[in-house]
Design a protein around this motif. Structure first.
Motif, PDB file in Angstrom:
ATOM      1  N   PRO A  26      -3.388   7.218 -58.649  1.00  0.00           N
ATOM      2  CA  PRO A  26      -4.225   7.630 -59.786  1.00  0.00           C
ATOM      3  C   PRO A  26      -3.376   7.964 -61.016  1.00  0.00           C
ATOM      4  O   PRO A  26      -3.751   7.628 -62.141  1.00  0.00           O
ATOM      5  CB  PRO A  26      -4.961   8.871 -59.270  1.00  0.00           C
ATOM      6  N   GLY A  27      -2.244   8.592 -60.794  1.00  0.00           N
ATOM      7  CA  GLY A  27      -1.359   8.949 -61.903  1.00  0.00           C
ATOM      8  C   GLY A  27      -0.832   7.720 -62.632  1.00  0.00           C
ATOM      9  O   GLY A  27      -0.723   7.692 -63.857  1.00  0.00           O
ATOM     10  N   TRP A  28      -0.497   6.675 -61.861  1.00  0.00           N
ATOM     11  CA  TRP A  28       0.014   5.432 -62.439  1.00  0.00           C
ATOM     12  C   TRP A  28      -1.036   4.773 -63.337  1.00  0.00           C
ATOM     13  O   TRP A  28      -0.763   4.417 -64.478  1.00  0.00           O
ATOM     14  CB  TRP A  28       0.459   4.496 -61.315  1.00  0.00           C
ATOM     15  N   PHE A  29      -2.270   4.631 -62.824  1.00  0.00           N
ATOM     16  CA  PHE A  29      -3.309   3.987 -63.627  1.00  0.00           C
ATOM     17  C   PHE A  29      -3.743   4.875 -64.788  1.00  0.00           C
ATOM     18  O   PHE A  29      -4.177   4.372 -65.825  1.00  0.00           O
ATOM     19  CB  PHE A  29      -4.468   3.520 -62.746  1.00  0.00           C
ATOM     20  N   ASP A  30      -3.581   6.180 -64.644  1.00  0.00           N
ATOM     21  CA  ASP A  30      -3.844   7.105 -65.738  1.00  0.00           C
ATOM     22  C   ASP A  30      -2.820   6.880 -66.857  1.00  0.00           C
ATOM     23  O   ASP A  30      -3.166   6.810 -68.030  1.00  0.00           O
ATOM     24  CB  ASP A  30      -3.785   8.539 -65.212  1.00  0.00           C
ATOM     25  N   GLN A  31      -1.538   6.751 -66.482  1.00  0.00           N
ATOM     26  CA  GLN A  31      -0.477   6.494 -67.460  1.00  0.00           C
ATOM     27  C   GLN A  31      -0.743   5.195 -68.220  1.00  0.00           C
ATOM     28  O   GLN A  31      -0.444   5.088 -69.404  1.00  0.00           O
ATOM     29  CB  GLN A  31       0.889   6.386 -66.763  1.00  0.00           C
ATOM     30  N   LEU A  32      -1.270   4.206 -67.521  1.00  0.00           N
ATOM     31  CA  LEU A  32      -1.559   2.907 -68.139  1.00  0.00           C
ATOM     32  C   LEU A  32      -2.815   2.948 -69.010  1.00  0.00           C
ATOM     33  O   LEU A  32      -3.100   2.002 -69.732  1.00  0.00           O
ATOM     34  CB  LEU A  32      -1.753   1.835 -67.055  1.00  0.00           C
ATOM     35  N   GLY A  33      -3.571   4.046 -68.911  1.00  0.00           N
ATOM     36  CA  GLY A  33      -4.804   4.166 -69.677  1.00  0.00           C
ATOM     37  C   GLY A  33      -5.959   3.384 -69.060  1.00  0.00           C
ATOM     38  O   GLY A  33      -6.903   3.014 -69.746  1.00  0.00           O
ATOM     39  N   LEU A  34      -5.869   3.138 -67.757  1.00  0.00           N
ATOM     40  CA  LEU A  34      -6.886   2.332 -67.083  1.00  0.00           C
ATOM     41  C   LEU A  34      -7.764   3.132 -66.123  1.00  0.00           C
ATOM     42  O   LEU A  34      -8.726   2.591 -65.588  1.00  0.00           O
ATOM     43  CB  LEU A  34      -6.215   1.191 -66.296  1.00  0.00           C
ATOM     44  N   SER A  35      -7.446   4.390 -65.899  1.00  0.00           N
ATOM     45  CA  SER A  35      -8.149   5.140 -64.844  1.00  0.00           C
ATOM     46  C   SER A  35      -9.640   5.298 -65.110  1.00  0.00           C
ATOM     47  O   SER A  35     -10.443   5.228 -64.187  1.00  0.00           O
ATOM     48  CB  SER A  35      -7.501   6.499 -64.624  1.00  0.00           C
ATOM     49  N   ARG A  36     -10.029   5.472 -66.368  1.00  0.00           N
ATOM     50  CA  ARG A  36     -11.460   5.647 -66.657  1.00  0.00           C
ATOM     51  C   ARG A  36     -12.241   4.383 -66.358  1.00  0.00           C
ATOM     52  O   ARG A  36     -13.429   4.436 -66.094  1.00  0.00           O
ATOM     53  CB  ARG A  36     -11.666   6.018 -68.132  1.00  0.00           C
ATOM     54  N   GLN A  37     -11.584   3.231 -66.439  1.00  0.00           N
ATOM     55  CA  GLN A  37     -12.275   1.968 -66.217  1.00  0.00           C
ATOM     56  C   GLN A  37     -12.283   1.554 -64.747  1.00  0.00           C
ATOM     57  O   GLN A  37     -12.865   0.537 -64.396  1.00  0.00           O
ATOM     58  CB  GLN A  37     -11.626   0.850 -67.046  1.00  0.00           C
ATOM     59  N   LEU A  38     -11.623   2.324 -63.894  1.00  0.00           N
ATOM     60  CA  LEU A  38     -11.608   1.984 -62.472  1.00  0.00           C
ATOM     61  C   LEU A  38     -12.873   2.516 -61.813  1.00  0.00           C
ATOM     62  O   LEU A  38     -13.073   3.716 -61.728  1.00  0.00           O
ATOM     63  CB  LEU A  38     -10.387   2.617 -61.780  1.00  0.00           C
ATOM     64  N   SER A  39     -13.697   1.621 -61.351  1.00  0.00           N
ATOM     65  CA  SER A  39     -14.894   2.052 -60.625  1.00  0.00           C
ATOM     66  C   SER A  39     -14.446   2.646 -59.288  1.00  0.00           C
ATOM     67  O   SER A  39     -13.341   2.372 -58.826  1.00  0.00           O
ATOM     68  CB  SER A  39     -15.806   0.851 -60.376  1.00  0.00           C
ATOM     69  N   GLU A  97     -10.783  -3.308 -74.946  1.00  0.00           N
ATOM     70  CA  GLU A  97     -10.803  -4.778 -74.951  1.00  0.00           C
ATOM     71  C   GLU A  97      -9.380  -5.326 -74.859  1.00  0.00           C
ATOM     72  O   GLU A  97      -9.122  -6.279 -74.138  1.00  0.00           O
ATOM     73  CB  GLU A  97     -11.490  -5.312 -76.221  1.00  0.00           C
ATOM     74  N   GLN A  98      -8.455  -4.724 -75.617  1.00  0.00           N
ATOM     75  CA  GLN A  98      -7.052  -5.168 -75.579  1.00  0.00           C
ATOM     76  C   GLN A  98      -6.443  -4.911 -74.201  1.00  0.00           C
ATOM     77  O   GLN A  98      -5.696  -5.736 -73.686  1.00  0.00           O
ATOM     78  CB  GLN A  98      -6.244  -4.441 -76.657  1.00  0.00           C
ATOM     79  N   ARG A  99      -6.769  -3.761 -73.626  1.00  0.00           N
ATOM     80  CA  ARG A  99      -6.248  -3.441 -72.289  1.00  0.00           C
ATOM     81  C   ARG A  99      -6.787  -4.413 -71.248  1.00  0.00           C
ATOM     82  O   ARG A  99      -6.070  -4.845 -70.359  1.00  0.00           O
ATOM     83  CB  ARG A  99      -6.612  -2.012 -71.897  1.00  0.00           C
ATOM     84  N   ALA A 100      -8.078  -4.737 -71.365  1.00  0.00           N
ATOM     85  CA  ALA A 100      -8.697  -5.671 -70.421  1.00  0.00           C
ATOM     86  C   ALA A 100      -8.030  -7.042 -70.522  1.00  0.00           C
ATOM     87  O   ALA A 100      -7.746  -7.685 -69.505  1.00  0.00           O
ATOM     88  CB  ALA A 100     -10.198  -5.786 -70.694  1.00  0.00           C
ATOM     89  N   ARG A 101      -7.750  -7.495 -71.740  1.00  0.00           N
ATOM     90  CA  ARG A 101      -7.076  -8.779 -71.946  1.00  0.00           C
ATOM     91  C   ARG A 101      -5.680  -8.746 -71.330  1.00  0.00           C
ATOM     92  O   ARG A 101      -5.260  -9.678 -70.654  1.00  0.00           O
ATOM     93  CB  ARG A 101      -7.001  -9.087 -73.448  1.00  0.00           C
ATOM     94  N   LEU A 102      -4.972  -7.654 -71.569  1.00  0.00           N
ATOM     95  CA  LEU A 102      -3.631  -7.481 -71.016  1.00  0.00           C
ATOM     96  C   LEU A 102      -3.674  -7.465 -69.486  1.00  0.00           C
ATOM     97  O   LEU A 102      -2.827  -8.055 -68.821  1.00  0.00           O
ATOM     98  CB  LEU A 102      -3.045  -6.175 -71.563  1.00  0.00           C
ATOM     99  N   LEU A 103      -4.686  -6.815 -68.944  1.00  0.00           N
ATOM    100  CA  LEU A 103      -4.868  -6.747 -67.496  1.00  0.00           C
ATOM    101  C   LEU A 103      -5.028  -8.154 -66.906  1.00  0.00           C
ATOM    102  O   LEU A 103      -4.406  -8.489 -65.895  1.00  0.00           O
ATOM    103  CB  LEU A 103      -6.087  -5.879 -67.183  1.00  0.00           C
ATOM    104  N   MET A 104      -5.839  -8.978 -67.560  1.00  0.00           N
ATOM    105  CA  MET A 104      -6.037 -10.362 -67.101  1.00  0.00           C
ATOM    106  C   MET A 104      -4.726 -11.141 -67.172  1.00  0.00           C
ATOM    107  O   MET A 104      -4.408 -11.923 -66.276  1.00  0.00           O
ATOM    108  CB  MET A 104      -7.095 -11.080 -67.949  1.00  0.00           C
ATOM    109  N   GLN A 105      -3.947 -10.909 -68.245  1.00  0.00           N
ATOM    110  CA  GLN A 105      -2.668 -11.604 -68.384  1.00  0.00           C
ATOM    111  C   GLN A 105      -1.710 -11.223 -67.261  1.00  0.00           C
ATOM    112  O   GLN A 105      -1.006 -12.078 -66.714  1.00  0.00           O
ATOM    113  CB  GLN A 105      -2.032 -11.286 -69.749  1.00  0.00           C
ATOM    114  N   TRP A 106      -1.702  -9.956 -66.900  1.00  0.00           N
ATOM    115  CA  TRP A 106      -0.848  -9.529 -65.783  1.00  0.00           C
ATOM    116  C   TRP A 106      -1.291 -10.206 -64.494  1.00  0.00           C
ATOM    117  O   TRP A 106      -0.471 -10.614 -63.685  1.00  0.00           O
ATOM    118  CB  TRP A 106      -0.855  -7.995 -65.656  1.00  0.00           C
ATOM    119  N   GLY A 107      -2.591 -10.330 -64.321  1.00  0.00           N
ATOM    120  CA  GLY A 107      -3.118 -10.996 -63.134  1.00  0.00           C
ATOM    121  C   GLY A 107      -2.727 -12.458 -63.071  1.00  0.00           C
ATOM    122  O   GLY A 107      -2.428 -12.987 -61.994  1.00  0.00           O
ATOM    123  N   GLU A 108      -2.690 -13.119 -64.235  1.00  0.00           N
ATOM    124  CA  GLU A 108      -2.309 -14.529 -64.277  1.00  0.00           C
ATOM    125  C   GLU A 108      -0.838 -14.718 -63.929  1.00  0.00           C
ATOM    126  O   GLU A 108      -0.430 -15.781 -63.469  1.00  0.00           O
ATOM    127  CB  GLU A 108      -2.592 -15.113 -65.673  1.00  0.00           C
TER     128      GLU A 108
END
Length: 137
Positions: A102-115, A21-32
């Motif tokens: 893939p390595g970059w998003f893995d480092q960010l902890g987002l790879s599992r959430q990438l469809s 949930e925190q990562r998703a919020r942070l992701l939205m903030q980066w998008g903004e």
């Protein structure tokens, strides 16, 4: 290879939060924080093929280093693209070819959430960046 400053900041921010949930919020903030593309840049020629969401990408070479800007209507994609831009802006064409998405998003902890479709879309954006860098050497 050392990370660009924005990428290092992103990595620090994402590694500091624990839950999805925190990562998703942070992701939205980066998008903004993604700068808005001018309407005259949102043309078919700048549209990335292979994305389910509409993503426009422009890039320019400055002193041997690439600077990209992008926009998307989809909030999640905007965040992911912002993180991709953080990773690639300021790189040379050769460094751009070596980026491990893939390595970059893995480092960010987002790879599992990438469809698969999001992964494919981000790969399409990176491929478009690489094409731009090859045609402007």
């Amino acid at each position: 290879m050392s990370l660009p400053i924005d990428a290092a900041a992103a990595l620090d921010a994402f590694q500091a939060v624990g839950s999805w949930e925190q990562r998703a919020r942070l992701l939205m903030q980066w998008g903004e924080r993604l700068p808005v593309l001018a309407e005259d840049q949102k043309i078919d020629a700048n549209l990335v093929q292979g994305c389910e969401s509409l993503v426009w990408l422009v890039g320019r070479l400055q002193g041997g280093h690439w600077q990209f800007a992008a926009s998307s209507e989809a909030r999640m994609i905007r965040g992911l693209v912002a993180l991709l831009l953080a990773r690639v802006n300021g790189l040379s064409a050769a460094q751009l070819q070596a980026v491990d998405l893939p390595g970059w998003f893995d480092q960010l902890g987002l790879s599992r959430q990438l469809s698969p479709s999001r992964s494919n879309g981000l790969n399409a954006v990176l491929q478009r960046m690489r094409e731009l860098s090859r045609t402007h050497n």
